[in-house]
Design a protein around this motif. Structure first.
Motif, PDB file in Angstrom:
ATOM      1  N   UNK A  38       0.838  -1.205   0.000  1.00  0.00           N
ATOM      2  CA  UNK A  38       0.000   0.000   0.000  1.00  0.00           C
ATOM      3  C   UNK A  38       0.867   1.248   0.000  1.00  0.00           C
ATOM      4  N   UNK A  39       1.907   1.264   0.827  1.00  0.00           N
ATOM      5  CA  UNK A  39       2.806   2.422   0.875  1.00  0.00           C
ATOM      6  C   UNK A  39       3.435   2.682  -0.478  1.00  0.00           C
ATOM      7  N   UNK A  40       3.813   1.625  -1.194  1.00  0.00           N
ATOM      8  CA  UNK A  40       4.457   1.810  -2.492  1.00  0.00           C
ATOM      9  C   UNK A  40       3.457   2.204  -3.576  1.00  0.00           C
ATOM     10  N   UNK A  41       2.226   1.772  -3.454  1.00  0.00           N
ATOM     11  CA  UNK A  41       1.227   2.249  -4.412  1.00  0.00           C
ATOM     12  C   UNK A  41       0.978   3.745  -4.225  1.00  0.00           C
ATOM     13  N   UNK A  42       1.045   4.195  -2.979  1.00  0.00           N
ATOM     14  CA  UNK A  42       0.856   5.620  -2.700  1.00  0.00           C
ATOM     15  C   UNK A  42       2.095   6.431  -3.048  1.00  0.00           C
ATOM     16  N   UNK A  43       3.277   5.823  -2.869  1.00  0.00           N
ATOM     17  CA  UNK A  43       4.540   6.540  -3.114  1.00  0.00           C
ATOM     18  C   UNK A  43       5.515   5.561  -3.751  1.00  0.00           C
ATOM     19  N   UNK A  44       5.453   5.365  -5.060  1.00  0.00           N
ATOM     20  CA  UNK A  44       6.251   4.322  -5.730  1.00  0.00           C
ATOM     21  C   UNK A  44       7.754   4.456  -5.545  1.00  0.00           C
ATOM     22  N   UNK A  45       8.238   5.655  -5.266  1.00  0.00           N
ATOM     23  CA  UNK A  45       9.680   5.853  -5.120  1.00  0.00           C
ATOM     24  C   UNK A  45      10.137   5.872  -3.664  1.00  0.00           C
ATOM     25  N   UNK A  46       9.290   5.463  -2.741  1.00  0.00           N
ATOM     26  CA  UNK A  46       9.623   5.496  -1.322  1.00  0.00           C
ATOM     27  C   UNK A  46      10.703   4.445  -1.029  1.00  0.00           C
ATOM     28  N   UNK A  47      11.935   4.897  -0.832  1.00  0.00           N
ATOM     29  CA  UNK A  47      13.043   3.973  -0.598  1.00  0.00           C
ATOM     30  C   UNK A  47      12.875   3.203   0.707  1.00  0.00           C
ATOM     31  N   UNK A  48      12.273   3.850   1.703  1.00  0.00           N
ATOM     32  CA  UNK A  48      12.065   3.184   2.985  1.00  0.00           C
ATOM     33  C   UNK A  48      11.181   1.952   2.811  1.00  0.00           C
ATOM     34  N   UNK A  49      10.072   2.114   2.114  1.00  0.00           N
ATOM     35  CA  UNK A  49       9.158   0.989   1.907  1.00  0.00           C
ATOM     36  C   UNK A  49       9.801  -0.081   1.034  1.00  0.00           C
ATOM     37  N   UNK A  50      10.566   0.320   0.017  1.00  0.00           N
ATOM     38  CA  UNK A  50      11.274  -0.666  -0.803  1.00  0.00           C
ATOM     39  C   UNK A  50      12.260  -1.466   0.044  1.00  0.00           C
ATOM     40  N   UNK A  51      12.998  -0.781   0.902  1.00  0.00           N
ATOM     41  CA  UNK A  51      13.969  -1.450   1.773  1.00  0.00           C
ATOM     42  C   UNK A  51      13.273  -2.500   2.641  1.00  0.00           C
ATOM     43  N   UNK A  52      12.178  -2.116   3.275  1.00  0.00           N
ATOM     44  CA  UNK A  52      11.460  -3.037   4.158  1.00  0.00           C
ATOM     45  C   UNK A  52      10.845  -4.196   3.388  1.00  0.00           C
ATOM     46  N   UNK A  53      10.297  -3.919   2.202  1.00  0.00           N
ATOM     47  CA  UNK A  53       9.690  -5.002   1.430  1.00  0.00           C
ATOM     48  C   UNK A  53      10.765  -5.941   0.889  1.00  0.00           C
ATOM     49  N   UNK A  54      11.929  -5.388   0.532  1.00  0.00           N
ATOM     50  CA  UNK A  54      13.039  -6.252   0.146  1.00  0.00           C
ATOM     51  C   UNK A  54      13.436  -7.186   1.277  1.00  0.00           C
ATOM     52  N   UNK A  55      13.484  -6.666   2.502  1.00  0.00           N
ATOM     53  CA  UNK A  55      13.794  -7.490   3.666  1.00  0.00           C
ATOM     54  C   UNK A  55      12.705  -8.535   3.895  1.00  0.00           C
ATOM     55  N   UNK A  56      11.462  -8.157   3.689  1.00  0.00           N
ATOM     56  CA  UNK A  56      10.341  -9.078   3.864  1.00  0.00           C
ATOM     57  C   UNK A  56      10.469 -10.284   2.925  1.00  0.00           C
ATOM     58  N   UNK A  57      10.754 -10.034   1.652  1.00  0.00           N
ATOM     59  CA  UNK A  57      10.912 -11.135   0.689  1.00  0.00           C
ATOM     60  C   UNK A  57      12.181 -11.938   0.980  1.00  0.00           C
ATOM     61  N   UNK A  58      13.230 -11.257   1.439  1.00  0.00           N
ATOM     62  CA  UNK A  58      14.463 -11.939   1.789  1.00  0.00           C
ATOM     63  C   UNK A  58      14.218 -12.964   2.883  1.00  0.00           C
ATOM     64  N   UNK A  59      13.460 -12.598   3.903  1.00  0.00           N
ATOM     65  CA  UNK A  59      13.202 -13.507   5.023  1.00  0.00           C
ATOM     66  C   UNK A  59      12.389 -14.718   4.592  1.00  0.00           C
ATOM     67  N   UNK A  60      11.659 -14.597   3.495  1.00  0.00           N
ATOM     68  CA  UNK A  60      10.857 -15.717   2.994  1.00  0.00           C
ATOM     69  C   UNK A  60      11.585 -16.508   1.920  1.00  0.00           C
ATOM     70  N   UNK A  61      12.853 -16.162   1.679  1.00  0.00           N
ATOM     71  CA  UNK A  61      13.662 -16.803   0.635  1.00  0.00           C
ATOM     72  C   UNK A  61      13.112 -16.562  -0.768  1.00  0.00           C
ATOM     73  N   UNK A  62      12.347 -15.484  -0.929  1.00  0.00           N
ATOM     74  CA  UNK A  62      11.855 -15.092  -2.248  1.00  0.00           C
ATOM     75  C   UNK A  62      12.820 -14.072  -2.850  1.00  0.00           C
ATOM     76  N   UNK A  63      14.029 -14.543  -3.112  1.00  0.00           N
ATOM     77  CA  UNK A  63      15.095 -13.616  -3.496  1.00  0.00           C
ATOM     78  C   UNK A  63      14.845 -12.918  -4.829  1.00  0.00           C
TER      79      UNK A  63
END
Length: 448
Positions: free
Chosen positions: A108-133
């Motif tokens: 939702x945060x990225x749909x509202x602000x597609x260039x939000x580096x903070x949200x990208x960082x957190x979502x990258x970590x989220x996928x990393x923890x699930x092994x969805x590299x």
């Protein structure tokens, strides 16, 4: 005890009992410096974007994450375009490894602000923890982490494949850092340390060369007036006694001429490895107990821990850093809240680091006449010996034990207050088990 890998320097400065450890650990982990700038930007952006949060922000800062989550949901019901509330709600999901929540609100945060580096960082970590590299890589790229993006995009198939059910690795050396015996790609025995302040598996450059590893990404990094190279690759096999991990992301660092940056051990095992297992840091029994992470194994560990008097404590994960609830007591009172828990690393004599003005507020006896110099991400930091009346996590407690205060550290580096961090020396009488599926921490006198 340094806190490295994608963490602002005020947290890293907690590693104050061994000045060289901070420098060396930064050099040893290939990812040690890569994410530091992004994390500082991320955390600064989160801390400054408080508009519209109100009570939700206060609850989050106090570590009342469940209540804060509900408060942010209420903010979003009233203001569906509130990026800060969506990002914070996503972070709360990520702290507890509730991935569906994290993906929903960070999306939702990225749909509202597609260039939000903070949200990208957190979502990258989220996928990393699930092994969805493959899903993590573009978000790391968008967050400014080019080397991480290249590294994860190069992994083919399932990472961290677990073979075997249980391993008991004797801790061959406890101080100045713990050492266990491992095998890299089926080769001869190597002596690796472990530290949950580090993220990935890392090794010396000479070990990587001996193993035949080739980097899939590299980065030249400025460090203490010079330069080093951080390299990233994929390891075929990493054996820890009766447990083997296959297809493991691994890092190593070298000098400009290709030499080792550290020779204290052959490598370091970080949180990413332990998160794929049910891990007991059995300090009392001088062993690491590693189990395949299954519901049955978790159930047995839970039952054995409860029989031993160890009720489950909450566990939260911010980047690779583990947190639970704990207490620091001084002459003026007690402060209970979120604390860091760090396993392994340089032993030293300090049982905990007390952050910001916590020691002063609680009346913790502090020796300001004995400043201790250290480094955090190559920047100088100063701490002071202090002696709380008690520090406690669950039923595990130490009284009048040597600690250090770090008054210059920010109290809320991740947006929530962390009043102290507990280290290697505090844990020695206990066996501590991490269940990163149920997000529970167990502390007992004997291993389950």
């Amino acid at each position: 005890m340094a806190a490295e890998d994608m963490v602002p320097e005020d947290v890293a400065a907690a590693g104050t009992d061994d000045n060289n450890w901070t420098r060396r650990s930064l050099l040893r982990g290939a990812a040690a410096l890569t994410g530091a700038a992004a994390a500082s930007s991320l955390l600064g952006g989160t801390a400054s974007a408080l508009a519209g949060g109100g009570d939700a922000d206060a609850l989050f800062r106090a570590g009342e994450f469940e209540k804060a989550g509900r408060a942010y949901e209420e903010v979003l019901r009233k203001d569906p375009r509130n990026v800060h509330a969506a990002r914070r709600r996503g972070r709360i999901g990520l702290l507890a490894n509730r991935f569906a929540d994290a993906e929903k609100y960070l999306g939702t945060a990225l749909r509202l602000a597609p260039d939000d580096k903070d949200a990208h960082y957190l979502l990258g970590d989220c996928y990393l923890r699930q092994d969805k590299l493959p899903l993590a890589a573009p978000h790391w790229q968008a967050a400014g982490e080019k080397a991480y993006a290249q590294w994860f995009a190069a992994v083919r198939g399932e990472p961290y494949q677990v073979r075997g059910d249980i391993a008991r690795l004797p801790i061959r050396q406890m101080d100045p850092m713990p050492l266990v015996e491992v095998s890299v790609n089926g080769g001869p025995t190597k002596h690796f340390t472990f530290y949950t302040g580090a993220s990935n598996l890392s090794m010396r450059a000479s070990v990587a060369k001996e193993t035949g590893l080739k980097p899939v990404a590299s980065q030249r990094v400025e460090f203490e007036g010079g330069f080093m190279w951080a390299h990233y690759g994929i390891l075929d096999s990493f054996e820890l006694g009766g447990i083997e991990l296959r297809n493991v992301p691994v890092g190593w660092s070298s000098t400009e001429s290709g030499e080792d940056t550290d020779t204290d051990s052959d490598g370091m095992i970080g949180t990413w490895v332990f998160s794929h297992l049910l891990t007991t840091f059995d300090y009392a029994g001088r062993q690491l107990v590693l189990r395949r992470r299954t519901p049955e194994a978790a159930g047995r560990v839970h039952a054995a821990s409860v029989r031993a008097g160890a009720e489950p404590l909450p566990l939260w994960l911010a980047d690779q850093f583990l947190h639970t609830r704990g207490t620091v007591t001084g002459a003026s009172g007690s402060g209970t809240g979120v604390v860091g828990v760090n396993f392994g690393g340089s032993g030293g004599e300090s049982a905990a680091v007390v952050f910001a003005d916590t020691a002063e507020k609680l009346g913790v006896r502090t020796d300001h006449g004995r400043p201790l110099g250290t480094f955090a991400h190559s920047h100088p930091a100063v701490t002071y010996p202090c002696y709380p009346r008690e520090i406690r996590i669950g039923d595990a407690a130490a009284r009048d034990i040597y600690c250090e205060s770090h008054p210059q550290a920010a109290l809320a580096p991740y947006g929530f207050d962390v009043r102290a961090a507990f280290f290697h020396c505090f844990h020695k009488p206990y066996a501590l088990t991490l269940d990163l599926t149920a997000m529970h921490l167990y502390i007992a006198a004997t291993a389950p």
